[in-house]
Design an enzyme around this catalytic site. Structure first.
Site, mmCIF file in Angstrom:
data_model
loop_
_atom_site.group_PDB
_atom_site.id
_atom_site.type_symbol
_atom_site.label_atom_id
_atom_site.label_comp_id
_atom_site.label_asym_id
_atom_site.label_seq_id
_atom_site.Cartn_x
_atom_site.Cartn_y
_atom_site.Cartn_z
ATOM 1 N N ARG A 42 0.860 -1.179 0.000
ATOM 2 C CA ARG A 42 0.000 0.000 0.000
ATOM 3 C C ARG A 42 0.894 1.225 0.000
ATOM 4 O O ARG A 42 1.680 1.430 0.918
ATOM 5 C CB ARG A 42 -0.887 -0.028 1.253
ATOM 6 C CG ARG A 42 -1.912 1.068 1.326
ATOM 7 C CD ARG A 42 -2.858 0.854 2.524
ATOM 8 N NE ARG A 42 -3.928 1.833 2.486
ATOM 9 C CZ ARG A 42 -3.816 3.070 2.991
ATOM 10 N NH1 ARG A 42 -2.722 3.460 3.577
ATOM 11 N NH2 ARG A 42 -4.836 3.915 2.892
ATOM 12 N N SER A 110 -12.353 -3.850 0.486
ATOM 13 C CA SER A 110 -12.578 -3.367 1.849
ATOM 14 C C SER A 110 -14.067 -3.150 2.056
ATOM 15 O O SER A 110 -14.734 -2.559 1.204
ATOM 16 C CB SER A 110 -11.887 -2.020 2.073
ATOM 17 O OG SER A 110 -10.504 -2.151 1.970
ATOM 18 N N LYS A 139 -4.955 4.434 9.934
ATOM 19 C CA LYS A 139 -6.075 4.888 9.095
ATOM 20 C C LYS A 139 -7.117 5.525 9.999
ATOM 21 O O LYS A 139 -8.104 4.888 10.379
ATOM 22 C CB LYS A 139 -6.676 3.713 8.326
ATOM 23 C CG LYS A 139 -6.232 3.674 6.873
ATOM 24 C CD LYS A 139 -7.105 2.724 6.060
ATOM 25 C CE LYS A 139 -7.459 3.273 4.708
ATOM 26 N NZ LYS A 139 -8.255 2.371 3.894
#
Lengths: 208, 208
Positions: A42, A110, A139
């Site tokens: 990521r 997700s 996050k």
């Protein structure tokens, strides 16, 4: 790579910010040696060229240890690299496009609600990443999913469910007892001083 | 779309920052009505989903006016949209990968040296965007290319050469007299109060 053989139990999602300046490639290798079964790369701030170069070096490691490499969001990187899969969030490519453009690959989605998880399954997702279960430093804008919701999602879909968001040694049992297929972690491995041992410890707890 | 028929003469590169809050879709339509021959959508801060949605709306306009739409950097967006082409900079995907993954499409490359332009041609680029010719408010980190270098590049490659960087009504003649195939502009159209008239005026100067 045969999609049905994917082991989702200990899924590492990378974040260079968690490493405090340590090398990502070496860190991923340590995590794999410690027992990580799947790696998601990521990156949100690199240029396309630098992302691809980094991904190429990570793929050498994952290929060496025969661990699938999933790219977050960027289908262009996944295609250029011939990665094993793509993980898409609700702000990324639509699932339908991802399946069409990256056939025969692992596509994960997700989901923070049952509706999102059911839609992902209906559209052909190979797994759903459900969270954030606990508050997470990596996050901060993620929607929260309760343990009850996690259990409800797991009981409602047939595809593998991976829990994500603030999962650590301390709370791993709370999510695994919901019958899910694995945990996805960032800080619980990459923010630790000894990455190999951190992965080994999670692995040990998962096997209990 | 037949690649040989592309008209590179007045190439609009988008930048929402130049618009001072005005709507990009309407602005692109005005620019096309004013005489723009090619549109490159450049977005560096949107999520993949939002970029794709915006690109889809821009494509409705470019398709309506039969103007090719080129996507900057992001092959994933170009593929998902089935755009007419992809423009890559030196920090983007390697040319070889772009050609392989997006066959039979227009692939343009940014070049600020003769070596980069020759390499792009050798690797199959359909055109090169050469600049920055003049200082530009939209890309302050761009390497500068002199008018002599621009002329040298144009004489050295067989593929179309588009000049970019700070080109305006005031200096358009200086670049066009180097024999190039077109100009790429951002601010000279999008930062103007009347976008349609700005494009018309450039069009008129190009035809002289």
């Amino acid at each position: 790579m045969n999609k049905v053989k994917v082991d989702y139990s200990l899924y590492l999602v990378t974040d260079r910010n968690a490493l405090g300046g340590r090398d990502l490639i070496r860190s991923v290798e340590q995590a794999i040696k410690g027992g990580v079964t799947l790696v998601q790369l990521r990156e949100k701030s690199l240029s396309t060229r630098n992302f691809l170069e980094l991904a190429g070096r990570i793929k050498e490691i994952t290929d060496h240890y025969q661990i699938p490499l999933i790219i977050n969001d960027r289908l262009d990187i996944a295609l250029a690299l011939d990665a094993d899969g793509l993980h898409i969030g609700q702000d990324d490519l639509p699932m339908i496009k991802a399946k069409e453009l990256f056939p025969n690959k692992i596509i994960g989605v997700s989901a923070s609600t049952l509706e999102e998880a059911l839609l992902a399954q209906q559209q052909g997702a190979d797994y759903v990443g459900v969270g954030a279960i606990f508050t997470t430093p990596t996050k901060t804008d993620a929607a929260e999913v309760s343990l009850d919701q996690l259990e409800h999602i797991k009981k409602s879909v047939a595809i593998p469910v991976v829990a994500i968001g603030g999962i650590s040694e301390a709370n791993l049992h709370q999510v695994m007892c919901k019958g899910i297929d694995g945990i996805a972690v960032v800080s619980a491995i990459l923010a630790k001083d000894n990455i190999l041992e951190a992965a080994q410890q999670l692995r040990k707890l998962l096997e209990q």
